[in-house]
Design a protein around this motif. Structure first.
Motif, PDB file in Angstrom:
ATOM      1  N   ASN A  71       1.806   4.804   8.470  1.00 25.50           N
ATOM      2  CA  ASN A  71       1.722   3.374   8.113  1.00 25.50           C
ATOM      3  C   ASN A  71       3.050   2.637   8.208  1.00 25.50           C
ATOM      4  N   ALA A  72       4.194   3.564   7.895  1.00 24.76           N
ATOM      5  CA  ALA A  72       5.441   3.130   8.134  1.00 24.76           C
ATOM      6  C   ALA A  72       5.527   2.487   9.938  1.00 24.76           C
ATOM      7  N   VAL A  73       4.966   3.363  10.702  1.00 28.33           N
ATOM      8  CA  VAL A  73       5.143   3.081  12.053  1.00 28.33           C
ATOM      9  C   VAL A  73       4.349   1.850  12.380  1.00 28.33           C
ATOM     10  N   LEU A  74       3.182   1.792  11.601  1.00 29.53           N
ATOM     11  CA  LEU A  74       2.267   0.682  12.073  1.00 29.53           C
ATOM     12  C   LEU A  74       2.751  -0.381  11.632  1.00 29.53           C
ATOM     13  N   ARG A  75       3.421  -0.370  10.515  1.00 30.59           N
ATOM     14  CA  ARG A  75       4.412  -1.924  10.130  1.00 30.59           C
ATOM     15  C   ARG A  75       5.557  -2.103  10.754  1.00 30.59           C
ATOM     16  N   SER A  76       6.316  -1.150  11.120  1.00 28.13           N
ATOM     17  CA  SER A  76       7.335  -1.334  11.768  1.00 28.13           C
ATOM     18  C   SER A  76       7.552  -1.341  13.256  1.00 28.13           C
ATOM     19  N   VAL A  77       6.488  -0.880  13.848  1.00 28.05           N
ATOM     20  CA  VAL A  77       6.414  -0.586  15.287  1.00 28.05           C
ATOM     21  C   VAL A  77       5.323  -1.571  15.839  1.00 28.05           C
ATOM     22  N   THR A  78       4.121  -1.137  15.531  1.00 27.26           N
ATOM     23  CA  THR A  78       3.027  -1.502  16.066  1.00 27.26           C
ATOM     24  C   THR A  78       2.591  -3.115  15.857  1.00 27.26           C
ATOM     25  N   VAL A  79       2.690  -3.289  14.621  1.00 34.25           N
ATOM     26  CA  VAL A  79       2.463  -4.854  14.417  1.00 34.25           C
ATOM     27  C   VAL A  79       3.471  -5.806  15.069  1.00 34.25           C
ATOM     28  N   PRO A  80       4.717  -5.495  14.770  1.00 40.75           N
ATOM     29  CA  PRO A  80       5.557  -6.474  15.631  1.00 40.75           C
ATOM     30  C   PRO A  80       5.458  -6.484  17.275  1.00 40.75           C
ATOM     31  N   MET A  81       4.946  -5.269  17.607  1.00 37.03           N
ATOM     32  CA  MET A  81       4.821  -5.079  19.038  1.00 37.03           C
ATOM     33  C   MET A  81       3.427  -6.028  19.501  1.00 37.03           C
ATOM     34  N   LEU A  82       2.586  -5.808  18.845  1.00 42.17           N
ATOM     35  CA  LEU A  82       1.069  -6.650  19.083  1.00 42.17           C
ATOM     36  C   LEU A  82       1.671  -8.128  18.897  1.00 42.17           C
TER      37      LEU A  82
END
Length: 106
Positions: A71-82
């Motif tokens: 979840n931390a990776v999703l929130r800090s990397v994936t979402v901003p990248m998207l």
């Protein structure tokens, strides 16, 4: 009570941290929390007292810790990248508004 808590957390999209330390759990309660962790994408921190010597709770603890890390990776990397990158679907770029809607479901 614990099953209802876990069921509620499965659909919760706002809670990022939870402290339920000091509450006594049985092994099947940890199983319900592990099931919740598999589908909840917003929870980043879960503070609770893990019993020592219980192989089942140890297994569920690993599942929950891994999911919180995901979840931390999703929130800090994936979402901003998207949100900051061009995303294409069937050759057409997805509008920023659509990406924000997609992120809302994550």
């Amino acid at each position: 009570g614990w099953k209802a808590l876990a069921e509620g957390l499965k659909i919760n999209r706002a809670l990022t941290s939870m402290d339920i330390s000091g509450i006594i759990f049985k092994d099947n309660n940890f199983e319900e929390l592990a099931k919740m962790a598999e589908v909840n994408t917003t929870l980043l921190s879960l503070n609770l007292d893990w019993p020592s010597g219980s192989p089942r709770s140890s297994e569920h603890r690993k599942i929950i810790k891994q999911k919180l890390s995901d979840n931390a990776v999703l929130r800090s990397v994936t979402v901003p990248m998207l949100l900051s990158s061009s995303v294409f679907l069937q050759g057409a770029e997805i509008l920023k508004e659509m990406k924000e809607i997609i992120v809302g479901y994550l």
